[in-house]
Motif scaffolding. Structure first.
Motif, PDB file in Angstrom:
ATOM      1  N   GLU A   1      10.238   0.902   1.782  1.00 13.40           N
ATOM      2  CA  GLU A   1      10.621  -0.122   2.740  1.00 13.40           C
ATOM      3  C   GLU A   1       9.375  -0.796   3.326  1.00 13.40           C
ATOM      4  N   ASP A   2       9.194  -2.031   2.999  1.00 12.54           N
ATOM      5  CA  ASP A   2       8.071  -2.824   3.504  1.00 12.54           C
ATOM      6  C   ASP A   2       6.694  -2.310   3.090  1.00 12.54           C
ATOM      7  N   ASP A   3       6.628  -1.452   2.093  1.00 15.43           N
ATOM      8  CA  ASP A   3       5.356  -0.890   1.644  1.00 15.43           C
ATOM      9  C   ASP A   3       4.376  -1.983   1.239  1.00 15.43           C
ATOM     10  N   HIS A   4       4.839  -2.913   0.441  1.00 16.69           N
ATOM     11  CA  HIS A   4       3.957  -3.992  -0.005  1.00 16.69           C
ATOM     12  C   HIS A   4       3.561  -4.907   1.154  1.00 16.69           C
TER      13      HIS A   4
ATOM     14  N   ALA B   1       0.734  -3.280   3.049  1.00 22.27           N
ATOM     15  CA  ALA B   1      -0.482  -3.362   2.234  1.00 22.27           C
ATOM     16  C   ALA B   1      -1.101  -4.753   2.388  1.00 22.27           C
ATOM     17  N   GLU B   2      -0.286  -5.781   2.341  1.00 21.33           N
ATOM     18  CA  GLU B   2      -0.779  -7.151   2.545  1.00 21.33           C
ATOM     19  C   GLU B   2      -1.294  -7.351   3.964  1.00 21.33           C
ATOM     20  N   LEU B   3      -0.583  -6.785   4.916  1.00 22.28           N
ATOM     21  CA  LEU B   3      -1.004  -6.856   6.312  1.00 22.28           C
ATOM     22  C   LEU B   3      -2.377  -6.205   6.488  1.00 22.28           C
ATOM     23  N   GLY B   4      -2.596  -5.091   5.810  1.00 18.44           N
ATOM     24  CA  GLY B   4      -3.896  -4.421   5.871  1.00 18.44           C
ATOM     25  C   GLY B   4      -5.012  -5.281   5.315  1.00 18.44           C
TER      26      GLY B   4
ATOM     27  N   LEU C   1       2.536  -3.822  15.792  1.00 19.27           N
ATOM     28  CA  LEU C   1       3.937  -3.378  15.819  1.00 19.27           C
ATOM     29  C   LEU C   1       4.503  -3.234  14.409  1.00 19.27           C
ATOM     30  N   ARG C   2       4.082  -4.067  13.503  1.00 19.71           N
ATOM     31  CA  ARG C   2       4.565  -3.954  12.123  1.00 19.71           C
ATOM     32  C   ARG C   2       4.054  -2.671  11.478  1.00 19.71           C
ATOM     33  N   PHE C   3       2.791  -2.319  11.705  1.00 16.82           N
ATOM     34  CA  PHE C   3       2.274  -1.032  11.223  1.00 16.82           C
ATOM     35  C   PHE C   3       3.031   0.120  11.887  1.00 16.82           C
TER      36      PHE C   3
ATOM     37  N   ILE D   1      -2.930   2.793   9.758  1.00 16.51           N
ATOM     38  CA  ILE D   1      -3.616   1.505   9.926  1.00 16.51           C
ATOM     39  C   ILE D   1      -4.904   1.500   9.101  1.00 16.51           C
ATOM     40  N   LEU D   2      -5.707   2.557   9.261  1.00 17.37           N
ATOM     41  CA  LEU D   2      -6.970   2.623   8.515  1.00 17.37           C
ATOM     42  C   LEU D   2      -6.724   2.674   7.012  1.00 17.37           C
TER      43      LEU D   2
END
Length: 168
Positions: A15-18, A21-24, A39-41, A96-97
């Protein structure tokens, strides 16, 4: 390596894994997180449990804390400064890291720890996290796989094999 790939391919927490990853990747380029990004993380890691604590963080405080975490070269500062944010404890800080620096950090999670033989981890601290990070890097390098693949395998193995699935 074959067994690690087997479990990683069975990974079911997609769920929302990709998206994280893009957010990171975006956060690494941007150099900080906004409140919405934090909040998304948080939501990805906790499935929104305890979100009200994270909502208490001020936008500028989040930007400054994460900017510092993403620019320091000291691992201890990098992880511990993130825990200054309300609602962000070691597992969320590690997630997050992991997504901002995917080649350097695994996600600290009770499932992954169980898969490595740690049924009841001690209270989280830098020494424990660093030993866990070093172990995951060693396994990742020895098997020529990414930390993300290892993380998925450890998580999925526990999900399917662990009888007591209560978080520590």
């Amino acid at each position: 390596k074959h067994k690690i790939n087997y479990w990683a391919e069975r990974y079911s927490y997609t769920e929302d894994d990709h998206r994280v990853a893009e957010l990171g990747k975006q956060a690494r380029i941007q150099g900080y997180l906004t409140k919405d990004e934090l909040l998304r993380f948080f939501d990805w890691k906790t499935r929104r449990r305890g979100r009200s604590r994270c909502l208490r963080n001020d936008e500028n405080y989040i930007k400054e804390i994460t900017r510092f975490a993403f620019t320091t070269s000291e691992d201890r500062l990098r992880i511990e400064v993130l825990t200054l944010l309300d609602g962000v404890q070691w597992p969320i800080a590690s997630a997050i890291l992991h997504f901002v620096f995917p080649e350097n950090y695994p996600i600290l999670d009770f499932r992954a720890l169980w898969s490595l033989g740690i049924e009841k981890p001690p209270p989280y601290c830098f020494r424990f996290w660093k030993a866990y990070t070093d172990t995951c890097k060693m396994l990742s390098e020895a098997n020529n796989i990414s930390l993300r693949t290892l993380d998925r395998a450890l998580w999925q193995y526990s999900k399917e094999k662990q009888s007591d699935q209560k978080p520590v």
